[in-house]
Design a protein around this motif. Structure first.
Motif, PDB file in Angstrom:
ATOM      1  N   ARG A  30    -134.503  58.875  73.345  1.00 55.53           N
ATOM      2  CA  ARG A  30    -135.776  59.457  72.913  1.00 55.53           C
ATOM      3  C   ARG A  30    -135.607  60.811  72.228  1.00 55.53           C
ATOM      4  NH1 ARG A  30    -140.090  56.637  74.945  1.00 55.53           N
ATOM      5  NH2 ARG A  30    -139.599  55.124  76.558  1.00 55.53           N
ATOM      6  N   ALA A  31    -134.380  61.206  72.020  1.00 56.84           N
ATOM      7  CA  ALA A  31    -134.125  62.496  71.370  1.00 56.84           C
ATOM      8  C   ALA A  31    -134.194  62.324  69.859  1.00 56.84           C
ATOM      9  CB  ALA A  31    -132.774  63.052  71.785  1.00 56.84           C
ATOM     10  N   SER A  32    -135.333  62.637  69.294  1.00 58.49           N
ATOM     11  CA  SER A  32    -135.524  62.563  67.848  1.00 58.49           C
ATOM     12  C   SER A  32    -134.892  63.796  67.197  1.00 58.49           C
ATOM     13  CB  SER A  32    -137.020  62.481  67.532  1.00 58.49           C
ATOM     14  OG  SER A  32    -137.241  62.367  66.153  1.00 58.49           O
ATOM     15  N   ASP A 164    -139.596  56.118  63.708  1.00 55.40           N
ATOM     16  CA  ASP A 164    -139.595  55.441  65.001  1.00 55.40           C
ATOM     17  C   ASP A 164    -139.012  56.319  66.101  1.00 55.40           C
ATOM     18  OD1 ASP A 164    -140.234  53.091  66.512  1.00 55.40           O
ATOM     19  OD2 ASP A 164    -138.110  52.610  66.601  1.00 55.40           O
ATOM     20  N   SER A 165    -138.069  57.191  65.727  1.00 54.43           N
ATOM     21  CA  SER A 165    -137.462  58.066  66.739  1.00 54.43           C
ATOM     22  C   SER A 165    -138.473  59.049  67.324  1.00 54.43           C
ATOM     23  CB  SER A 165    -136.276  58.831  66.133  1.00 54.43           C
ATOM     24  OG  SER A 165    -136.704  59.897  65.304  1.00 54.43           O
ATOM     25  N   VAL A 166    -139.526  59.341  66.556  1.00 48.89           N
ATOM     26  CA  VAL A 166    -140.617  60.175  67.071  1.00 48.89           C
ATOM     27  C   VAL A 166    -141.602  59.321  67.869  1.00 48.89           C
ATOM     28  CG1 VAL A 166    -142.605  61.615  66.433  1.00 48.89           C
ATOM     29  CG2 VAL A 166    -140.415  61.906  65.243  1.00 48.89           C
ATOM     30  N   LEU A 167    -141.947  58.162  67.325  1.00 46.46           N
ATOM     31  CA  LEU A 167    -142.979  57.330  67.950  1.00 46.46           C
ATOM     32  C   LEU A 167    -142.569  56.813  69.332  1.00 46.46           C
ATOM     33  CD1 LEU A 167    -144.234  55.219  64.902  1.00 46.46           C
ATOM     34  CD2 LEU A 167    -145.195  57.343  65.825  1.00 46.46           C
ATOM     35  N   VAL A 168    -141.285  56.630  69.585  1.00 43.09           N
ATOM     36  CA  VAL A 168    -140.868  56.138  70.910  1.00 43.09           C
ATOM     37  C   VAL A 168    -141.214  57.122  72.019  1.00 43.09           C
ATOM     38  CG1 VAL A 168    -139.015  54.654  70.062  1.00 43.09           C
ATOM     39  CG2 VAL A 168    -138.509  57.036  70.661  1.00 43.09           C
ATOM     40  N   THR A 214    -127.570  56.278  62.351  1.00 43.49           N
ATOM     41  CA  THR A 214    -127.674  57.287  63.412  1.00 43.49           C
ATOM     42  C   THR A 214    -129.064  57.288  64.034  1.00 43.49           C
ATOM     43  OG1 THR A 214    -126.067  58.673  62.243  1.00 43.49           O
ATOM     44  CG2 THR A 214    -127.372  59.727  63.964  1.00 43.49           C
ATOM     45  N   ALA A 215    -130.094  57.376  63.193  1.00 47.54           N
ATOM     46  CA  ALA A 215    -131.466  57.428  63.704  1.00 47.54           C
ATOM     47  C   ALA A 215    -131.793  56.174  64.505  1.00 47.54           C
ATOM     48  CB  ALA A 215    -132.441  57.586  62.538  1.00 47.54           C
ATOM     49  N   ILE A 216    -131.481  55.016  63.946  1.00 51.04           N
ATOM     50  CA  ILE A 216    -131.809  53.757  64.604  1.00 51.04           C
ATOM     51  C   ILE A 216    -130.902  53.516  65.800  1.00 51.04           C
ATOM     52  CG2 ILE A 216    -131.849  51.251  64.263  1.00 51.04           C
ATOM     53  CD1 ILE A 216    -132.585  51.944  61.260  1.00 51.04           C
ATOM     54  N   GLY A 217    -129.631  53.877  65.654  1.00 52.09           N
ATOM     55  CA  GLY A 217    -128.700  53.705  66.759  1.00 52.09           C
ATOM     56  C   GLY A 217    -129.097  54.476  67.998  1.00 52.09           C
ATOM     57  N   ILE A 218    -129.643  55.663  67.808  1.00 50.84           N
ATOM     58  CA  ILE A 218    -130.076  56.471  68.955  1.00 50.84           C
ATOM     59  C   ILE A 218    -131.283  55.821  69.626  1.00 50.84           C
ATOM     60  CG2 ILE A 218    -131.178  58.660  69.581  1.00 50.84           C
ATOM     61  CD1 ILE A 218    -129.232  59.991  67.552  1.00 50.84           C
ATOM     62  N   THR A 219    -132.302  55.481  68.865  1.00 51.43           N
ATOM     63  CA  THR A 219    -133.510  54.895  69.446  1.00 51.43           C
ATOM     64  C   THR A 219    -133.221  53.549  70.111  1.00 51.43           C
ATOM     65  OG1 THR A 219    -134.868  56.000  67.780  1.00 51.43           O
ATOM     66  CG2 THR A 219    -135.861  54.153  68.940  1.00 51.43           C
ATOM     67  N   ALA A 220    -132.308  52.781  69.514  1.00 53.46           N
ATOM     68  CA  ALA A 220    -131.959  51.466  70.059  1.00 53.46           C
ATOM     69  C   ALA A 220    -130.848  51.546  71.105  1.00 53.46           C
ATOM     70  CB  ALA A 220    -131.528  50.543  68.925  1.00 53.46           C
ATOM     71  N   ALA A 221    -130.339  52.750  71.371  1.00 55.50           N
ATOM     72  CA  ALA A 221    -129.203  52.930  72.278  1.00 55.50           C
ATOM     73  C   ALA A 221    -128.039  52.035  71.848  1.00 55.50           C
ATOM     74  CB  ALA A 221    -129.603  52.661  73.725  1.00 55.50           C
ATOM     75  N   ASP A 222    -127.797  52.007  70.558  1.00 57.42           N
ATOM     76  CA  ASP A 222    -126.758  51.173  69.961  1.00 57.42           C
ATOM     77  C   ASP A 222    -125.579  52.074  69.600  1.00 57.42           C
ATOM     78  OD1 ASP A 222    -125.124  49.702  68.191  1.00 57.42           O
ATOM     79  OD2 ASP A 222    -126.811  48.469  67.531  1.00 57.42           O
ATOM     80  N   ASP A 223    -124.551  52.069  70.433  1.00 61.75           N
ATOM     81  CA  ASP A 223    -123.428  52.978  70.234  1.00 61.75           C
ATOM     82  C   ASP A 223    -122.602  52.646  68.995  1.00 61.75           C
ATOM     83  OD1 ASP A 223    -124.077  54.426  72.512  1.00 61.75           O
ATOM     84  OD2 ASP A 223    -122.816  53.203  73.819  1.00 61.75           O
ATOM     85  N   VAL A 224    -122.622  51.395  68.557  1.00 61.22           N
ATOM     86  CA  VAL A 224    -121.889  51.030  67.347  1.00 61.22           C
ATOM     87  C   VAL A 224    -122.483  51.751  66.137  1.00 61.22           C
ATOM     88  CG1 VAL A 224    -121.298  49.147  65.776  1.00 61.22           C
ATOM     89  CG2 VAL A 224    -121.122  48.808  68.251  1.00 61.22           C
ATOM     90  N   GLN A 277    -128.186  65.158  70.716  1.00 59.12           N
ATOM     91  CA  GLN A 277    -127.474  64.391  71.738  1.00 59.12           C
ATOM     92  C   GLN A 277    -126.473  65.254  72.504  1.00 59.12           C
ATOM     93  OE1 GLN A 277    -128.043  61.049  72.631  1.00 59.12           O
ATOM     94  NE2 GLN A 277    -129.831  61.352  71.307  1.00 59.12           N
ATOM     95  N   GLY A 278    -126.473  66.551  72.215  1.00 56.46           N
ATOM     96  CA  GLY A 278    -125.630  67.478  72.960  1.00 56.46           C
ATOM     97  C   GLY A 278    -124.279  67.760  72.343  1.00 56.46           C
TER      98      GLY A 278
END
Length: 367
Positions: A30-32, A164-168, A214-224, A277-278
């Motif tokens: 959820r970190a946009s 989407d990263s904001v809307l989640v 990057t944007a979609i991978g974060i929201t989807a928790a997709d590490d690839v 993401q730190g």
């Protein structure tokens, strides 16, 4: 923000190794690009004239017509009439109008949700995304048949992924819709990067695909996808030469300065996402250079186009708009304005807008 030399060494080692887990896993889906709750609080209480002007200028999702998902195979004419520079093909703008309308509508709704807390605007943006998810948009194309369609996908996915990263972060939105949108974007991002080949030049298009990933991978928790974004950033920094230029962008004749700036937009946004993401990726250094060197070179070249003479003798196109500087709202919000070229700072005195990196970037990051 300052880092000790020991920490810089650690960051470089971490980000250069594809096997190190510290920078390679999504920590917070959820970190946009911004802390949504904190940004909403700031905008609600602001008296800053620039932010108030930005809010006033926002387009509305609710008040604009729905954009139907394109059907059939994506086949978009090349941007240039011949090669990679020179006269622009007017047919491309006609073919891509639907994608521009889509990006403007979703970012408008997301921006208004941030600025006003409007649930109607957030729901409208998600509904628009969901209409394209149901229509399986951005999936029916092939790089070999239409490279311009491939490019358009990377840009529209960047816009949609950031939105989407904001809307989640809005718990009031329809959960089923949100899951469907995120799954669609994840599928589209994987297809987008699947067309890359080992012998590709990996210029700004590689960076834009990485922003979408990057944007979609974060929201989807997709590490690839997330790892693809980080690795691309690392590759990009290694491209910066002794002057701060991206040599592959300097090869674009009269548009060399323009493409230097265009390459920076996705890289700044990738850095923002990864930092959230730190991982302090802005500090990543390759061959003695960081992203800041490329930013400074761009700003100086805008002021003095002769700086690109070592790369090209072509007279530079110098028609600039706020969108050419929109990404720097994030950079200056994080690092301040000290020692940045005046041209960058002058442009950020006005609301800056680019749908591909989230809409009104002063609203998102400035003030």
């Amino acid at each position: 923000m300052r880092y000790s030399s020991l920490l810089l060494v650690s960051i470089c080692a971490t980000l250069s190794s594809p096997l190190t887990s510290l920078a390679q896993q999504v920590k917070d889906p959820r970190a946009s690009i911004v802390n949504v709750a904190a940004r909403q609080a700031t905008l609600k209480a602001t008296n800053d004239p620039l932010l108030l002007a930005a809010i006033k200028s926002l387009p509305s999702c609710v008040d604009s017509p729905a954009v139907a998902a394109p059907t059939g195979v994506m086949d978009i004419p090349h941007h240039y009439l011949s090669g990679s520079n020179g006269p622009v093909n007017p047919a491309e703008a006609i073919a891509t109008r639907v994608y521009a309308d889509f990006e403007r509508r979703i970012t408008g709704g997301m921006n208004r949700y941030l600025a006003t807390g409007s649930q109607a605007e957030a729901a409208c943006a998600l509904d628009q995304l969901d209409a394209w998810a149901k229509g399986r948009a951005l999936l029916n194309y092939d790089r070999q048949d239409s490279s311009q369609a491939w490019y358009q996908v990377e840009w529209t996915l960047s816009s949609a992924g950031i939105t989407d990263s904001v809307l989640v972060n809005d718990a009031a939105l329809d959960t089923a819709e949100q899951k469907r949108v995120t799954a669609w974007l994840d599928t589209a991002a994987h297809k987008d990067i699947s067309f890359e080949k080992p012998n590709d030049t990996n210029n700004n298009h590689h960076y834009w695909r990485a922003l979408a990933a990057t944007a979609i991978g974060i929201t989807a928790a997709d590490d690839v996808l997330y790892r693809f974004g980080i690795q691309t950033y690392v590759e990009a920094i290694s491209e910066i030469d002794s002057r701060g230029a991206f040599p592959k962008e300097m090869a674009r004749h009269e548009n060399a300065i323009h493409y230097q700036g265009f390459a920076l937009q996705p890289l700044v946004l990738i850095a923002e996402f990864v930092t959230r993401q730190g991982i302090p990726i802005y500090a990543y250094n390759a061959n003695g250079h960081t992203l800041r060197d490329a930013i400074v070179f761009f700003g100086r070249a805008v002021d003095d186009p002769s700086l690109v003479k070592p790369y090209t003798n072509d007279e530079q196109a110098t028609h600039w708009g706020s969108g050419d500087f929109a990404d720097f709202a994030f950079y200056t919000a994080r690092f301040g304005a000290d020692n940045l070229p005046a041209d960058i700072l002058d442009e950020l005195k006005h609301p800056s807008f680019s749908t591909r990196i989230g809409g009104n970037t002063v609203l998102l990051a400035g003030g």
